[in-house]
Design an enzyme around this catalytic site. Structure first.
Site, short mmCIF file in Angstrom:
data_model
loop_
_atom_site.label_atom_id
_atom_site.label_comp_id
_atom_site.label_asym_id
_atom_site.label_seq_id
_atom_site.Cartn_x
_atom_site.Cartn_y
_atom_site.Cartn_z
N HIS A 267 49.06 -41.81 32.18
CA HIS A 267 47.69 -41.33 32.43
C HIS A 267 46.94 -41.17 31.11
O HIS A 267 45.85 -41.73 30.92
CB HIS A 267 47.77 -40.00 33.19
CG HIS A 267 46.44 -39.40 33.51
ND1 HIS A 267 45.88 -39.49 34.75
CD2 HIS A 267 45.56 -38.69 32.75
CE1 HIS A 267 44.71 -38.86 34.75
NE2 HIS A 267 44.50 -38.37 33.54
N GLU A 268 47.53 -40.42 30.20
CA GLU A 268 46.83 -40.16 28.92
C GLU A 268 46.68 -41.45 28.11
O GLU A 268 45.70 -41.62 27.39
CB GLU A 268 47.56 -39.08 28.11
CG GLU A 268 47.69 -37.71 28.80
CD GLU A 268 46.37 -37.13 29.32
OE1 GLU A 268 45.31 -37.48 28.78
OE2 GLU A 268 46.43 -36.35 30.30
N HIS A 271 43.52 -43.10 29.02
CA HIS A 271 42.39 -42.53 28.27
C HIS A 271 42.40 -43.06 26.84
O HIS A 271 41.37 -43.43 26.28
CB HIS A 271 42.50 -41.00 28.21
CG HIS A 271 42.22 -40.29 29.51
ND1 HIS A 271 41.03 -40.44 30.17
CD2 HIS A 271 42.95 -39.42 30.25
CE1 HIS A 271 41.04 -39.67 31.27
NE2 HIS A 271 42.20 -39.06 31.35
N GLU A 297 38.26 -41.24 33.60
CA GLU A 297 39.34 -40.98 34.55
C GLU A 297 39.72 -42.24 35.32
O GLU A 297 40.86 -42.40 35.75
CB GLU A 297 38.90 -39.85 35.50
CG GLU A 297 40.01 -39.12 36.21
CD GLU A 297 40.98 -38.37 35.28
OE1 GLU A 297 40.72 -38.23 34.07
OE2 GLU A 297 42.03 -37.95 35.80
ZN ZN Z 1 42.61 -37.62 32.88
#
Ligand code: ZN
Length: 502
Positions: A267-268, A271, A297
């Site tokens: 997830h990170e 980003h 996101e």
């Molecule tokens: Zn996030």
């Protein structure tokens, strides 16, 4: 002064603002990852000073005058150019910041730290009444903020646009309503069958060093550049960066549960890859960074869920994971795939699965909008919250700690923030679908552990632009159509329909 000289002057001033902002971010990263606990008080002072300097320099009259001069049609180049985009975006941010009276801003800042302390205590003691006056005051301040900034339809728009600069509450509602109508029955159909999928294989001892090593291999293959980024440990994982060439991810290891760090790191990294691949031509300017929280996101969710929780991904990576953790030999690929996609309606948003997550967001969006518009009183929140939980997820929180008191956002003054989580998820599927339509080899590549087709598509259509285009523009330019939840609904129905046989 000639336009080119004015532009040069503007850039020089903005470069310094950007440097100060990055220094503030570095202080924050340090605080969350390695600062000794005793450093808190002086760090708060240092952070406030750097933030104040960045703010004062940014809202200076000189910048306002340059922006006004350069905003004349065509003065800084055509719409898509870096220069015109810089003027356009910076003017938006500048006007917004200038509208907020500084007395109100500091009152909000003060109340934010007070309200968070009260919230921590109220949550620990499961006592909404203790939090209620602080929350009432927060909504009153946010009301004033929204009035100062201005809006044309709903007062909610003024706050939402802090995060999604060209979206409105009506637009969000028009996407959320049909989505809820589709997801809620699917959740109800799956509810009696949740136990047909077990995630026991994920709850075993997993050596933390091996988790770290495996995750590093995965995100490196995704395209995360360790020469311009690193991963550290933090209690509440996040991504932060000081330039595209210095991107910091954080994660949290559980030695007895694979998910938090495995999917958290993917997830990170989503980003982080966005930030690493902003065009070098706009670095050190306000354009350098993801364009909105929702689009940001969409990137983290895309890599975490559409890639990381897909069967294709695990066809390649599961044998490698089993080699790192031989006790996974007892679970075959299909068992593992089902385990990482297990649906379990939860009271807690941050523990929610991929299917039910958006319902948690819609509930919060509807509630905060109604409070702001004066249709629900803060004192009625526990009751309203529990009724919606029952309606949407079929469960009622036994207490407010597991209900309305669970998130820090409202105490932190983040009203209008929640929708970005679900918008990102919706957009992630739109982008993924379009990437595959443009590059049909992507699914086969993923099964071979190759991600360049997907990565390059995202770099070209999303990453490199930074804040040059608004979230709506990014979606339209990348997918050829407006924000739309239909692909997401189709994805959920196909995936979870197959897993649960509904
Ligand atoms: Zn996030």
């Amino acid at each position: 002064m000639f336009m080119t000289l004015k532009l040069q002057k503007l850039k020089t001033l903005l470069n310094e603002v950007q440097d100060l902002r990055s220094v503030g971010d570095l202080l924050e990263w340090d605080q969350q990852t390695c600062m000794p606990s005793g450093g808190g008080e002086s760090r708060a002072e240092q952070f406030a000073t750097v933030k104040k300097l960045a703010h004062e320099r940014f809202v200076a009259d000189e910048i306002g005058q340059l922006l006004a001069d350069l905003s004349a049609k065509g003065a800084a180049g055509d719409y898509d150019s870096d220069d015109a985009s810089l003027v356009r975006y910076t003017k938006y941010e500048y006007d917004r910041k200038r509208k907020l009276p500084s007395a109100l801003e500091s009152e909000i800042a003060q109340h934010t730290s007070a309200a968070q302390e009260i919230w921590v205590k109220a949550r620990a003691e499961n006592n909404f009444k203790f939090f209620q006056p602080a929350l009432e005051k927060m909504y009153d301040l946010k009301h004033q903020e929204a009035e100062a900034i201005g809006y044309s339809e709903s007062i909610y728009d003024a706050l939402l646009q802090e995060y999604e600069r060209d979206m409105t509450a009506a637009q969000v509602k028009s996407v959320f309503d049909p989505l809820r109508a589709e997801i809620a029955p699917l959740v109800k159909a799956i509810l009696p069958r949740v136990d047909s999928v077990s995630d026991a294989c994920l709850h075993q001892p997993f050596d933390v060093d091996k988790q770290r090593e495996f995750e590093a291999t995965v995100i490196k293959q995704f395209g995360f550049d360790f020469g311009r980024g690193r991963v550290d440990v933090a209690v509440h994982p996040f991504e932060i960066n000081f330039s595209p060439d210095d991107v910091r991810l954080t994660t949290r290891y559980d030695p007895n549960f694979l998910n938090p760090s495995l999917f958290g790191t993917m997830h990170e990294a989503g980003h982080g890859m966005y930030e690493q691949n902003v065009s070098p031509t706009i670095r050190r300017t306000p354009l350098c960074g993801g364009t909105s929280l929702g689009i940001h996101e969409s990137q983290s969710r895309l890599w975490e869920n559409l890639v990381g929780r897909s069967r294709g991904f695990w066809i390649h990576f599961y044998p490698k994971l089993q080699a790192a953790f031989p006790h996974l030999a007892a679970a075959d690929l299909e068992t593992f795939y089902r385990a990482v996609n297990r649906v379990s309606p939860s009271l807690i948003r941050v523990e929610a699965d991929e299917l039910t997550y958006s319902l948690h967001i819609m509930l919060r969006f509807e509630i905060e909008k109604e409070v702001l518009e004066g249709r629900v009183r803060v004192s009625d929140l526990p009751e309203v919250w529990n009724a919606k939980m029952q309606e949407y997820l079929g469960i009622t929180p036994p207490n407010d700690k597991l209900g309305v008191l669970q998130d820090v956002h409202w105490a932190a003054g983040l009203v209008g923030y929640f929708p970005t989580y679900a918008l990102g998820t919706i957009i992630s599927v739109q982008l993924f679908e379009r990437a595959i339509a443009d590059v049909p080899g992507i699914p086969a590549q993923i099964e071979r552990g190759e991600f360049s087709g997907l990565f390059n598509w995202l770099k070209d259509h999303v990453y490199r632009h930074g804040k040059k285009f608004t979230p709506t523009e990014v979606v339209e330019r990348a997918t050829g159509g407006p924000l739309n939840s239909a692909p997401y609904v189709k994805y959920l129905k196909t995936k979870f329909g197959e897993i649960y046989g509904v």
